[in-house]
Enzyme design. Structure first.
Site, short mmCIF file in Angstrom:
data_model
loop_
_atom_site.label_atom_id
_atom_site.label_comp_id
_atom_site.label_asym_id
_atom_site.label_seq_id
_atom_site.Cartn_x
_atom_site.Cartn_y
_atom_site.Cartn_z
N ASP A 271 -36.89 5.41 -0.76
CA ASP A 271 -36.10 4.22 -0.95
C ASP A 271 -36.84 3.08 -0.22
OD1 ASP A 271 -32.50 3.73 -1.06
OD2 ASP A 271 -34.15 2.36 -1.52
C1 GLC Z 1 -32.53 -0.30 -2.55
C2 GLC Z 1 -31.57 0.81 -2.94
C3 GLC Z 1 -32.08 1.68 -4.07
C4 GLC Z 1 -32.93 0.84 -5.01
C5 GLC Z 1 -34.17 0.43 -4.24
C6 GLC Z 1 -35.09 -0.46 -5.09
O1 GLC Z 1 -32.54 -0.46 -1.16
O2 GLC Z 1 -31.11 1.66 -1.91
O3 GLC Z 1 -30.95 2.26 -4.72
O4 GLC Z 1 -33.28 1.58 -6.17
O5 GLC Z 1 -33.87 -0.20 -3.01
O6 GLC Z 1 -34.47 -1.69 -5.31
#
Ligand code: GLC
Length: 716
Positions: A271
């Protein structure tokens, strides 16, 4: 599925420098380089960028995001393909969570439809639209089960049940990835957030989780098992720790369970910033330590914090990280890029699609997602009725799209006032002004036959970093409900919400309650389809509705405890709390129709089956007659639950093991069949070993988890 490209991937790797290999493990966003595009071009030319995320912020779900500039991204891709030494194309990803240009219901709402085929069809549409914009990879489906609706991200997931989670995983992944990952309408999916993020303590986003291995195996993992089984190409590692070990730095979760137990062979992306967050967790000394711990845990692609690109070369050269770890990660990423045909088709190409069909599908899914929670006969409405409309959501557009909507158009989203006006034939529509004072509410309600209140919550109180401590309706809305209840008119409450809200004391003052969720581009029109009976409601709650916030957590698949005190199932709820009734306001699987269904003749083709025959493929065939004895044609979600009465690890009082959504014409009876087999009757122990034990199994089939329709079968 991806392993079959391993030889080709190994050939490519054999020609790569260490720098180029590490470049494949680096994902960036272009935003920081917009003032120095030449620096960006050089990074790509030197093979230092494996993937680009089309997002400008880490919480894209509620922030305004830039539009996709397909020409710019193709120009950058051209540098990677034609000017870098290895010519490996970059993989473009974006949060296409529950829609692209046309927005579908929030995932929690879509789960309410209990209609896998329809969800798959809609997610195929989403993939087509995103692919037509040059997106090749989406960070969806989100599969985090959750017991705590205070958590803003409950709206992004499939609710509280592992079987529904697994079905939603399958439907979304089939929709996104299609039958052929190289198809120009297919995009790579991403099962997230692996693992246990939905258990964040107190519903506070990013908080710690405490998850036993038994709960992990039987509750948290099933949706991911289904995703891997369905061939998901990527998995996203989560921010949270489980029992003190951050998932994004854990070999237990990212390798032992995900690879060895689930047999996942795509690649793992972190993430946003999760690799670097190991420092804030108190699990890593510095960025170099983060990179070492994450790569050795089995995390392949570092999202947007450059821990890998800035530290892995030194770690390998100093002998602190083996080159095998690097090669393994690169191989996994190259296998997915090869499997999706990225080398053959690296550039985004716009193509046309049938937006009208997509809108029609979105409206159908929205209507099937909406849940009729109460109706004392006032619905469906007559299109010739004079209606008084009031509340904070009469003219709302943006919230109807829900959080995690990056490319939907607020201005193109019909609001409830417009949709009602459009739906009425000879009836008149009187509406209060859009201030939240409702000064003229008495005057307009006096001129109407019926009052509709447009209630709910803003998308701003849902999604990432948007949890709430209290899931009650706002005070001004409660006052409006009570004020209108005091009139002599019937009052219909339509709730435009992301999460289940605590409505004790509110629903009692309404004659009908339609939970419309944040159901995307066609929310308002679909709500009218239901209100006027053009569509008969068929949605069911994929998550428990507690009476009040203080009852959280409250979920259906709980265990019995040593005394008859499970208020969820009516066992002395007054013993749970002395100050309130701890049973749910609405249980899991609950939803009304305009018609009425009757269940009869629940039976199984055997009362006894041996464990050995189950292991050899033996089945228990269950059937029930369902009759439409009401006044409308309609759909019913027939649900099958089991209870393993006695086991070496106590089992939940109910476990959903099947559902079928059947259409029954007025007066029609259908026999609905279910098959129970070895895979349905067992559970996992703490080591992830699956077992079915002998003993009595109760089988319940009915309209929600509290059905009393029961038969028993014994496994000996
Ligand atoms: C965010 C979210 C995740 C998302 C990623 C890219 O922090 O937790 O669900 O896909 O970053 O945007």
């Amino acid at each position: 599925m991806y392993k079959k490209f391993a030889n080709r991937a190994k050939e490519i790797i054999s020609e790569m420098t260490l720098k180029e290999k590490i470049g494949q493990l680096n994902q960036i966003t272009v935003t920081p380089y917009m003032n120095d595009v030449e620096k960006l071009r050089n990074m790509i030319r030197e093979g230092q960028v494996g993937s680009i995320i089309l997002a400008s912020t880490a919480t894209a779900g509620n922030d305004q995001q830039g539009r996709i500039d397909i020409d710019m991204y193709n120009e950058l891709q051209k540098i990677a393909v034609e000017e870098s030494r290895m010519g490996i194309p970059m993989l473009y990803g974006r949060d296409v969570i529950h829609g692209h240009r046309v927005v579908y219901p929030l995932p929690l709402a879509s789960a309410s439809a209990f209609n896998d085929e329809l969800v798959e069809k809609c997610y195929r549409n989403i993939a087509e639209e995103a692919a037509a914009d040059g997106v090749r990879w989406t960070f969806s489906p989100m599969l985090d089960l959750c017991h705590d609706p205070r958590w803003g991200r409950i709206v992004e997931g499939p609710g509280e049940d592992p079987y529904v989670g697994a079905q939603m995983a399958r439907a979304c992944i089939r929709g996104f990835q299609g039958d052929n990952l190289t198809d120009k309408k297919s995009i790579v999916a991403c099962a997230k957030h692996y693992l246990g993020y939905g258990f964040s303590e107190g519903g506070r986003d990013y908080f710690r989780t405490e998850i036993s291995d038994i709960t992990l195996q039987n509750y948290v993992l099933p949706a991911f098992r289904a995703a891997v089984d369905e061939g998901v190409a990527t998995v996203m590692s989560s921010f949270n720790d489980i029992n003190g070990i951050p998932v994004s730095g854990s070999k237990k979760y990212l390798t032992d369970i995900l690879r060895s137990q689930l047999r996942f062979n795509g690649f793992v992306v972190s993430d946003w910033g999760a690799v670097q967050m190991l420092i804030h967790h108190g699990y890593a000394e510095d960025r170099k330590d983060c990179a070492k711990k994450a790569i050795e845990a089995g995390l392949d692609l570092d999202m947007c914090v450059r821990c890998y690109i800035e530290n892995l070369e030194m770690l390998v050269n100093d002998g602190e990280v083996s080159i095998e770890n690097i090669d393994t990660a690169v191989e996994r990423i190259l296998c997915v890029k090869l499997a999706m045909g990225l080398f053959d088709r690296p550039y985004g190409e716009k193509f046309d699609y049938d937006k009208e069909k997509h809108l029609k599908d979105a409206r159908e899914l929205a209507a099937e997602s909406m849940v009729l929670l109460k109706n004392n006969g006032v619905l469906p409405l007559n299109k010739e009725a004079n209606i008084a409309l009031m509340g904070p959501f009469t003219h709302e557009r943006r919230s109807l799209l829900g959080t995690w909507t990056l490319d939907g158009s607020e201005s193109e989203t019909p609001n409830f006032y417009e949709a009602l006006k459009n739906a009425l034939t000879n009836g008149k529509l009187f509406c209060t002004d859009t201030s939240r004072t409702y000064d003229n509410s008495s005057e307009i309600s006096s001129r109407a036959d019926i009052i509709i209140l447009a209630l709910g919550e803003s998308h701003w109180t849902t999604g990432e970093r948007h949890s709430v401590s209290d899931i009650s309706l706002s005070k001004d809305q409660i006052e409006l409900v009570n004020k209108m209840h005091a009139t002599d008119k019937k009052v219909v409450g339509v709730f435009f919400c992301g999460r289940p809200m605590a409505l004790e004391g509110v629903v009692e003052n309404l004659d009908a309650v339609l939970y419309a969720w944040h159901s995307g581009s066609e929310t308002a029109n679909a709500a009218c389809d239901i209100l006027f009976g053009d569509t008969v409601p068929s949605g069911k709650t994929p998550v428990t509705f507690p009476r009040r916030s203080t009852h959280i957590p409250l979920y259906y698949n709980t265990t019995s405890s040593g005394q008859p005190v499970n208020g969820y199932y009516g066992q002395n709820p007054q013993w749970n709390y002395t100050d309130s009734m701890a049973s749910p306001l609405y249980p899991f699987g609950y939803g009304l129709s305009y018609t009425k269904f009757e269940y009869k003749n629940l039976s199984a083709d055997k009362e006894l089956i041996s464990l050995d025959s189950l292991k050899l493929g033996g089945k228990i065939n269950v059937s029930v007659d369902v009759s439409n004895i009401g006044e409308y044609d309609g759909k019913e979600v027939v649900q099958l639950y089991i209870r393993d009465k006695v086991a070496s690890i106590i089992r939940p009082i109910r476990e959903l093991k099947g559902y079928k959504k059947v259409f029954l014409k007025l007066g029609e009876t259908q026999t609905v069949h279910f098959e129970l087999s070895y895979k349905d009757l067992g559970f996992y122990n703490e080591n992830g070993e699956y077992l079915v034990e002998k003993g009595v199994f109760e089988i319940y089939v009915g309209e929600n988890c509290l059905t009393k329709n029961i038969i028993t079968v014994k496994v000996n």
